[in-house]
Design a protein around this motif. Sequence first.
Motif, short mmCIF file in Angstrom:
data_model
loop_
_atom_site.label_atom_id
_atom_site.label_comp_id
_atom_site.label_asym_id
_atom_site.label_seq_id
_atom_site.Cartn_x
_atom_site.Cartn_y
_atom_site.Cartn_z
N THR A 1 0.83 -1.21 0.00
CA THR A 1 0.00 0.00 0.00
C THR A 1 0.86 1.25 0.00
OG1 THR A 1 -1.59 -1.23 1.34
CG2 THR A 1 -1.93 1.15 1.18
N VAL A 2 0.55 2.18 -0.91
CA VAL A 2 1.27 3.45 -0.97
C VAL A 2 0.82 4.33 0.21
CG1 VAL A 2 1.68 5.55 -2.32
CG2 VAL A 2 1.42 3.35 -3.48
N PRO A 3 1.74 4.79 1.06
CA PRO A 3 1.33 5.63 2.20
C PRO A 3 0.82 7.00 1.75
CG PRO A 3 3.73 5.54 2.05
CD PRO A 3 3.20 4.60 1.01
N VAL A 4 -0.17 7.51 2.46
CA VAL A 4 -0.74 8.81 2.13
C VAL A 4 0.15 9.90 2.72
CG1 VAL A 4 -2.78 10.30 2.40
CG2 VAL A 4 -3.06 7.83 2.14
N PHE A 5 0.43 10.94 1.93
CA PHE A 5 1.20 12.08 2.41
C PHE A 5 0.24 12.98 3.19
CE2 PHE A 5 3.25 16.31 1.71
CZ PHE A 5 4.47 16.03 2.31
N MET A 6 0.39 13.00 4.53
CA MET A 6 -0.60 13.72 5.35
C MET A 6 0.07 14.45 6.51
SD MET A 6 -2.37 10.54 7.35
CE MET A 6 -1.43 9.49 8.44
N GLU A 7 -0.65 15.45 7.01
CA GLU A 7 -0.14 16.25 8.13
C GLU A 7 -0.37 15.47 9.43
OE1 GLU A 7 -0.05 20.95 8.85
OE2 GLU A 7 -2.04 20.10 9.12
N VAL A 8 0.72 15.16 10.14
CA VAL A 8 0.59 14.40 11.40
C VAL A 8 0.76 15.30 12.62
CG1 VAL A 8 1.24 12.17 10.42
CG2 VAL A 8 3.03 13.69 11.27
N LYS A 9 1.41 16.45 12.42
CA LYS A 9 1.54 17.48 13.45
C LYS A 9 1.33 18.82 12.78
CE LYS A 9 4.88 14.94 16.30
NZ LYS A 9 6.22 14.97 16.91
N GLN A 10 1.19 19.87 13.55
CA GLN A 10 1.01 21.20 12.99
C GLN A 10 2.16 21.56 12.05
OE1 GLN A 10 -1.66 23.33 13.54
NE2 GLN A 10 -0.76 24.72 12.05
N GLY A 11 1.85 21.68 10.73
CA GLY A 11 2.86 22.07 9.76
C GLY A 11 3.90 21.01 9.44
N HIS A 12 3.64 19.76 9.83
CA HIS A 12 4.61 18.67 9.62
C HIS A 12 3.89 17.50 8.93
CE1 HIS A 12 8.42 16.60 11.43
NE2 HIS A 12 8.14 16.15 10.22
N SER A 13 4.20 17.30 7.64
CA SER A 13 3.55 16.23 6.87
C SER A 13 4.56 15.13 6.56
CB SER A 13 2.99 16.79 5.56
OG SER A 13 2.06 17.81 5.81
N VAL A 14 4.05 13.90 6.50
CA VAL A 14 4.93 12.76 6.22
C VAL A 14 4.13 11.68 5.50
CG1 VAL A 14 4.49 11.61 8.46
CG2 VAL A 14 6.66 11.19 7.28
N ALA A 15 4.80 10.90 4.64
CA ALA A 15 4.17 9.77 3.95
C ALA A 15 4.79 8.49 4.49
CB ALA A 15 4.39 9.88 2.45
N CYS A 16 4.19 7.96 5.56
CA CYS A 16 4.75 6.76 6.19
C CYS A 16 3.65 6.04 6.97
CB CYS A 16 5.89 7.15 7.13
SG CYS A 16 6.71 5.74 7.90
N HIS A 17 3.58 4.71 6.81
CA HIS A 17 2.54 3.94 7.50
C HIS A 17 2.73 3.93 9.02
CE1 HIS A 17 0.58 2.51 3.93
NE2 HIS A 17 1.72 2.04 3.42
N LEU A 18 3.93 4.25 9.50
CA LEU A 18 4.17 4.29 10.95
C LEU A 18 3.30 5.34 11.64
CD1 LEU A 18 8.07 4.04 11.00
CD2 LEU A 18 6.48 2.23 11.63
N TYR A 19 2.88 6.36 10.85
CA TYR A 19 2.15 7.48 11.46
C TYR A 19 0.69 7.52 11.03
CZ TYR A 19 6.95 8.75 12.25
OH TYR A 19 8.26 8.71 12.64
N SER A 20 0.25 6.54 10.22
CA SER A 20 -1.15 6.53 9.80
C SER A 20 -2.04 6.07 10.95
CB SER A 20 -1.34 5.62 8.59
OG SER A 20 -1.09 4.27 8.94
N GLU A 21 -3.31 6.44 10.89
CA GLU A 21 -4.25 6.09 11.96
C GLU A 21 -4.42 4.57 12.07
OE1 GLU A 21 -6.92 10.16 11.60
OE2 GLU A 21 -7.78 8.25 10.99
N ALA A 22 -4.26 3.89 10.94
CA ALA A 22 -4.39 2.42 10.96
C ALA A 22 -3.29 1.78 11.78
CB ALA A 22 -4.37 1.88 9.54
#
Length: 324
Positions: free
Chosen positions: A303-324
């Motif tokens: 699965t391709v990780p979604v590039f998303m904001e995980v902290k204020q102004g900090h975005s990352v594309a990694c499954h380690l930080y996805s809600e799943a």
Amino acid sequence: MSKVLLKVENLKKYFPIRSGIFSRKKSDVKAVDDISFEVYEGETLGIVGESGCGKSTTGRVIMQLHEATSGKVTFNDVELTTLSSKQMRKARRDIQMVFQDPYASLNPRHTVQKILEEPLIVHGIGTAEERKQKVQEYLEIVGLSAYHAKRYPHQFSGGQRQRIGIARALMTNPKLIIADEPVSALDVSIQAQVLNLMQRLQQDLKLTYIFIAHDLGVVRHISDRVGVMYLGRMVELAGSETLYEEPLHPYTQALLSAVPVPDPVYLREQIILQGDIPSPSNPPNGCTFHTRCPFATDICKTTVPVFMEVKQGHSVACHLYSEA
């Protein structure tokens, strides 16, 4: 929050690989593969990554020197990807580029006067006398002298040539400058001079920069925010200090661990990545970094990780930080 000057949405640039006597398309080199980011007025956005990750191609597609395969590039509320070549030529008055190689980017047969005057002639700016005055003025601004206008590029050092390249980019009073590794071909002492010049010009002329480089130390010095690219994709984007103090993506952590620290007592654990970068013509499924990642799990391979904001102004594309 400053105004958004440039918005890149789902940008892709694929180069076809052809073979055989009929030049049939065999596959694609995915130089830029679905990246999105914004650049705010007056800031410097740094883009870093290993050679071949698509940094320079991104800059050239924004300038429309390469036509985008898909996606949108919106500059000052104008969508550049829909413009004709004539309309794009006019738009380039506000977007200029400083190229990596100061030896190759200046025409050796032209004097500095002619090189710097050319953008003004193309855009119909000023009379002959006004153009001559402006060339002399901008040579002074970048730390050269007015009498240098009569010389040819081979009569200058690398650092001086890059100053001429910067002066040429400034001639049309642009809003955005894309600097494609502008100091990588220069000595370290000259690098510092050129970087300080660029920062001074940004304050004096109210410029916005996209600064492309592979040297993380240089990027930290000049950037407000930093985006990290790997194999055509943006994997992390954050404020400069945040990214260097708290990198979230395993690739960013590995890159930063390789930056030398000028302190013989300080010991930093270096993260050694296994294997080589995969080919952009045949990238891995799922997360493109999973073949070298020390934390890769089964989901990373599919699965391709979604590039998303995980902290204020900090975005990352990694499954380690996805809600799943």
